[in-house]
Enzyme design. Structure first.
Site, short mmCIF file in Angstrom:
data_model
loop_
_atom_site.label_atom_id
_atom_site.label_comp_id
_atom_site.label_asym_id
_atom_site.label_seq_id
_atom_site.Cartn_x
_atom_site.Cartn_y
_atom_site.Cartn_z
N TYR A 128 0.78 -1.39 -0.06
CA TYR A 128 -0.07 0.20 -0.34
C TYR A 128 0.92 1.50 0.04
CZ TYR A 128 -3.67 3.44 1.60
OH TYR A 128 -4.51 4.23 1.98
N ASP A 142 9.20 2.82 -0.20
CA ASP A 142 8.45 3.40 0.48
C ASP A 142 8.03 3.02 2.23
OD1 ASP A 142 6.23 4.32 2.19
OD2 ASP A 142 4.54 3.29 0.66
N LYS A 197 4.18 9.11 8.63
CA LYS A 197 3.87 8.11 10.45
C LYS A 197 4.91 9.18 11.47
CE LYS A 197 0.95 4.39 8.56
NZ LYS A 197 1.20 3.94 7.35
#
Ligand SMILES: *Cc1c(COP(=O)(O)O)cnc(C)c1O
Length: 437
Positions: free
Chosen positions: A146, A241, A273
């Site tokens: 994702y 990522d 995050k």
């Protein structure tokens, strides 16, 4: 243990009047595990407190950011101070280069960077930049990875998309994803074949160097090095990522953890995050010659009203300063605590005759309800999601809040210690009975 979720149920009903599904991000609605999602009132350290006054050991850590536990005092203090100076200016502040310097200290491959407001934005912009820099249209991603919800990346995308069994998303025209090639993870020949099929057409390979969004799936030995070599050979960019794993697996994330076997860092890295300490921050960074393709320096447009927001920068500076200060000891402690949880529950499961495959890298792990090894999205999908749902509900009832989907990683923080390990194992002993019955 008597537990009531009456107040949360009321709040959910009220939220549903105004918000689709009552939520602002789909997996929060608990559709995959059933029951009402508890509404959070407050959190501290390793614990969440809900609107009914129930307390939980938190094993999803705001989906990753809470590496040092909730309401970590230096981060809270930094946000308070920054808020007093006004939450936003839309003009440059010294804090942006201050945070950038800390990011670079952790990630030497990030020579230049841009701050954005989410992981989605970071990945979306990384793709545009890679295409702008190489002048090529195609993109390779991997099933179960994702990279946020930008159109071109919503193909076999793991996380909530996998949780709801969607191949992608409605509203994404075929033309938008026709240059996105989704290949199986941990399968180098598939990547070689794609390069052979589209010579000099592939701009970049983007991946989660350790997958978290299909549940945790580690890269097999040689896989990351193989991707580094293939991208270099074919003139494509390699994009890590690290929105989830950045600062979590090591201060320098996956590219530090796997440095010895990588054969060189990625060209671009995306972060999110943890870097915002719980506030909305994303980072897109990498080789200076590529980054200088971004406007105003170069021709690739990218912008944001709240990018480099002073509250978010302050929170990020406090967060990265703390983890740099703690050093390797922090990661050793996280590793030990997480191993105790992962192995403890795996042993209990075996006692109950339940087949679990538990994958872990550092402080992130997944208990897959399947007897078979999980090394890609296809094998993750063999999990018994109904058993996971029963386990999740029973754990919640016994005071442990896991991520509410089989296809998500659980996270441990530095605030989790022996006491929390005991509470988790006690809860699991009871919850595993619910799985078999
Ligand atoms: C969470 C995540 C994203 C998206 O970040 P948001 O801040 O939710 O937009 C992208 N990539 C990975 C690997 C993630 O885990």
């Amino acid at each position: 243990m008597a537990i009531s979720w009456d107040r949360s149920a009321q709040l959910q009903a009220r939220a549903e009047q105004f918000l689709p599904g009552g939520v602002d991000s789909p997996v929060r609605a608990f559709r995959a595990v059933g029951g009402h999602p508890p509404f959070v009132a407050q959190a501290e350290g390793a614990y969440l407190l809900d609107a009914d006054g129930n307390r939980y050991v938190d094993l999803f850590g705001s989906w990753g950011p809470m590496l040092l536990g909730h309401a970590y005092p230096p981060v809270v203090q930094a946000i308070r101070e920054a808020a007093g100076r006004s939450p936003s200016f839309g003009a440059s502040t010294a804090a942006e280069a201050d945070l950038a310097e800390l990011v670079q200290r952790c990630y030497p491959s990030i020579q230049k960077m841009r701050f954005v407001s989410s992981g989605t934005e970071a990945c979306m912009s990384a793709i545009r930049l890679a295409r702008g820099f190489t002048g090529r249209p195609f993109l390779i991603k991997f099933e179960g990875c994702y990279h946020g919800h930008a159109d071109a990346l919503l193909v076999k995308a793991g996380s909530g998309v996998a949780t709801f069994g969607l191949p992608g998303s409605a509203g994404v025209p075929e033309q938008t994803v026709m240059h996105t090639l989704a290949l199986p993870y941990n399968d180098l020949p598939a990547v070689e074949a794609a390069f052979a099929l589209h010579p000099e057409q592939i701009a970049a390979v983007i991946l989660e160097p350790v997958v978290g969004n299909a549940g945790v799936i580690p890269p097999q030995p040689g896989y990351l090095a193989g991707l580094r070599q293939l991208t270099r050979q074919h003139g494509a960019l390699l994009i890590f990522d690290e929105v989830m794993v950045g600062f979590r697996l090591a201060a320098g994330g996956a590219q530090e953890l796997y440095a010895a076997e990588l054969g060189g860092p990625p060209d671009l890295t995306t972060l999110g995050k943890i870097v915002g300490g719980g506030l909305p921050v994303g980072v897109l960074g990498g080789r200076a010659e590529i980054m200088d393709f971004l406007a105003p320096q170069g021709p690739v447009y990218q912008a944001g009203t709240l990018s480099g927001n002073p509250l978010a920068m302050a929170a990020g500076i406090a967060m990265l300063s703390a983890l740099l200060h703690a050093g390797n000891q922090l990661y050793q402690q996280l590793d030990n605590t997480t191993a105790a949880i992962q192995n403890g529950v795996a042993l209990l499961a075996a006692d109950h005759g339940i087949a679990l495959t538990s994958n872990r890298v550092g402080s992130m792990f997944t208990w897959f309800f399947t007897p078979n090894p999980v090394q890609d999205f296809a094998s993750a999908s063999m999990s018994d999601t109904a058993a996971f749902a029963r386990f999740h509900r029973a754990m919640l009832k016994h005071g442990v809040w896991l991520p509410p989907s089989q296809y998500e990683a659980a996270f441990v923080s530095a605030a989790h210690g022996d006491r929390e390990v005991d509470l988790i194992l006690q809860a699991a002993r009871a919850a595993l009975r619910a799985v078999v019955s």
